[in-house]
Design a protein around this motif. Structure first.
Motif, PDB file in Angstrom:
ATOM      1  N   LEU A 245      41.639 168.062  38.629  1.00 32.07           N
ATOM      2  CA  LEU A 245      42.001 166.692  38.967  1.00 32.07           C
ATOM      3  C   LEU A 245      43.390 166.614  39.583  1.00 32.07           C
ATOM      4  N   ASN A 246      44.319 167.470  39.121  1.00 37.29           N
ATOM      5  CA  ASN A 246      45.681 167.358  39.643  1.00 37.29           C
ATOM      6  C   ASN A 246      45.813 167.836  41.081  1.00 37.29           C
ATOM      7  N   THR A 247      44.759 168.401  41.643  1.00 36.66           N
ATOM      8  CA  THR A 247      44.799 168.792  43.056  1.00 36.66           C
ATOM      9  C   THR A 247      44.286 167.697  43.978  1.00 36.66           C
ATOM     10  N   VAL A 248      43.620 166.690  43.415  1.00 39.02           N
ATOM     11  CA  VAL A 248      43.016 165.642  44.247  1.00 39.02           C
ATOM     12  C   VAL A 248      43.589 164.260  43.941  1.00 39.02           C
ATOM     13  N   VAL A 249      43.778 163.922  42.672  1.00 34.96           N
ATOM     14  CA  VAL A 249      44.186 162.570  42.302  1.00 34.96           C
ATOM     15  C   VAL A 249      45.504 162.159  42.951  1.00 34.96           C
ATOM     16  N   PRO A 250      46.569 162.989  42.964  1.00 29.71           N
ATOM     17  CA  PRO A 250      47.800 162.545  43.634  1.00 29.71           C
ATOM     18  C   PRO A 250      47.584 162.188  45.104  1.00 29.71           C
ATOM     19  N   SER A 251      46.847 163.024  45.828  1.00 27.00           N
ATOM     20  CA  SER A 251      46.590 162.719  47.240  1.00 27.00           C
ATOM     21  C   SER A 251      45.692 161.502  47.389  1.00 27.00           C
ATOM     22  N   MET A 252      44.712 161.365  46.504  1.00 23.91           N
ATOM     23  CA  MET A 252      43.836 160.193  46.554  1.00 23.91           C
ATOM     24  C   MET A 252      44.645 158.908  46.403  1.00 23.91           C
ATOM     25  N   LEU A 253      45.640 158.929  45.520  1.00 24.30           N
ATOM     26  CA  LEU A 253      46.488 157.753  45.335  1.00 24.30           C
ATOM     27  C   LEU A 253      47.422 157.547  46.518  1.00 24.30           C
ATOM     28  N   LEU A 254      47.962 158.636  47.091  1.00 25.36           N
ATOM     29  CA  LEU A 254      48.854 158.499  48.239  1.00 25.36           C
ATOM     30  C   LEU A 254      48.116 158.006  49.473  1.00 25.36           C
ATOM     31  N   TYR A 255      46.837 158.287  49.552  1.00 24.36           N
ATOM     32  CA  TYR A 255      46.021 157.730  50.631  1.00 24.36           C
ATOM     33  C   TYR A 255      45.558 156.312  50.309  1.00 24.36           C
ATOM     34  N   ALA A 256      46.171 155.705  49.296  1.00 23.62           N
ATOM     35  CA  ALA A 256      45.959 154.302  48.912  1.00 23.62           C
ATOM     36  C   ALA A 256      44.575 154.045  48.345  1.00 23.62           C
ATOM     37  N   GLY A 257      43.927 155.089  47.815  1.00 26.20           N
ATOM     38  CA  GLY A 257      42.639 154.851  47.182  1.00 26.20           C
ATOM     39  C   GLY A 257      42.763 153.959  45.963  1.00 26.20           C
ATOM     40  N   GLY A 258      43.795 154.196  45.137  1.00 22.63           N
ATOM     41  CA  GLY A 258      44.000 153.355  43.960  1.00 22.63           C
ATOM     42  C   GLY A 258      44.418 151.944  44.321  1.00 22.63           C
ATOM     43  N   ALA A 259      45.349 151.813  45.275  1.00 22.64           N
ATOM     44  CA  ALA A 259      45.798 150.483  45.690  1.00 22.64           C
ATOM     45  C   ALA A 259      44.663 149.686  46.321  1.00 22.64           C
ATOM     46  N   ALA A 260      43.824 150.352  47.127  1.00 22.52           N
ATOM     47  CA  ALA A 260      42.692 149.663  47.747  1.00 22.52           C
ATOM     48  C   ALA A 260      41.726 149.141  46.689  1.00 22.52           C
ATOM     49  N   ALA A 261      41.415 149.996  45.705  1.00 25.78           N
ATOM     50  CA  ALA A 261      40.528 149.550  44.636  1.00 25.78           C
ATOM     51  C   ALA A 261      41.167 148.404  43.863  1.00 25.78           C
ATOM     52  N   GLY A 262      42.479 148.479  43.595  1.00 23.89           N
ATOM     53  CA  GLY A 262      43.143 147.440  42.823  1.00 23.89           C
ATOM     54  C   GLY A 262      43.107 146.085  43.509  1.00 23.89           C
TER      55      GLY A 262
END
Length: 300
Positions: A245-262
């Motif tokens: 997870l630590n190889t994907v989650v940081p980049s997923m968040l930096l690509y605004a995946g978390g912000a988009a979902a929020g």
């Protein structure tokens, strides 16, 4: 039951089909610079290079909010763009397709697909459209038991789904690109499919509990703000996640995946409450009395 007009359906489909890809491209373009600045090159404390990428992603988030707001008029646009999540799902399951896309599209677009942002966003939008369609057919609130189940289960399903997608990407497409081995990895493919189903199920539970997405939205936006405001503290914390997870989650968040979902979760909560209120008023409105032609009588 309150249904949408054909004009509203067509209009929302056009808006969603046009704005959603633009929004995803903006998230991906801004995300690549942020990913390279904060992870690949090492962050030196200067936030100036992040201003442009953050503005691009903010514009992309605003477009996604507009797409979610089309649900007030009709569910059709959200459902149509949700169906397009089949494309990112195929890319995540078949890594070789991503190598083909890198040859015909800009690298920024391919990187966004690599980290699963379009898959999560499009699957969520499609599930939101289904919920709105169901609410328009039956706007009555559910029982307290179902309300509580939705409030608790929805965040858990969303977390589990996002985690499964991240794990599947790390062991699938990311593994394939790093080693140039593009064979299908059944475990990774199954994780991505299962994660997508869980994300859709988590959004669908808002049919029972319309406020179920507020807590996940606040948590995701808080992490997104922390990444920009205090990257020195937030990024090392994300690297403490279990592998892979630590190889994907940081980049997923930096690509605004978390912000988009929020932002989508918050916008959809407001849309859902509005549509439910409209449908209930339409259901309770008295129907117009029937009119009949005047009676005629034979002459006396």
């Amino acid at each position: 039951m309150r249904t949408s007009s054909s004009t509203a359906r067509l209009l929302t489909i056009v808006v969603a089909v046009v704005l959603t890809p633009i929004a995803l491209i903006l998230l991906s373009v801004g995300g690549q610079t942020m990913n390279l600045t904060l992870l690949a090159y090492g962050f030196d404390g200067d936030v100036t290079p992040l201003i442009g990428p953050v503005l691009l992603q903010a514009l992309g988030l605003a477009l996604l909010v507009l797409v979610a707001l089309t649900g007030i008029r009709s569910s059709a646009g959200l459902i149509v763009v949700g169906l397009s999540s089949i494309g990112p799902l195929v890319v995540a399951v078949l890594p070789v397709t991503l190598s083909w896309l890198y040859r015909v599209t800009p690298r920024e677009w391919g990187d966004g697909l690599l980290y699963g942002v379009p898959l999560i966003v499009l699957a969520s939008l499609g599930a939101m459209g289904l919920v709105l369609a169901l609410v328009r057919r039956d706007p009555r609130p559910k029982s307290g038991v179902l309300w509580a189940i939705g409030l608790i289960a929805s965040p858990l399903l969303l977390v589990a789904g996002a985690g499964a997608i991240a794990w599947g990407i790390a062991d699938g497409t990311l593994f394939a690109l790093q080693r140039f081995q593009f064979d299908i990895r059944p475990g990774a493919a199954g994780a991505v499919v299962a994660g997508t189903v869980l994300v859709v199920a988590g959004v669908l539970l808002t049919r029972w509990s319309p406020f179920a997405l507020i807590l996940p939205a606040v948590a995701l936006l808080a992490v997104g703000v922390a990444l920009i405001a205090a990257p020195d503290a937030t990024v090392p914390m994300l690297f403490q996640l279990p592998r892979p997870l630590n190889t994907v989650v940081p980049s997923m968040l930096l690509y605004a995946g978390g912000a988009a979902a929020g932002v989508l979760y918050l916008a959809f909560t407001a849309v859902l409450l509005r549509v439910r209120a409209q449908s209930r008023r339409s259901e309770q409105a008295p129907s117009a009395p029937a009119t009949y032609p005047p009676a005629t009588y034979p002459p006396a």
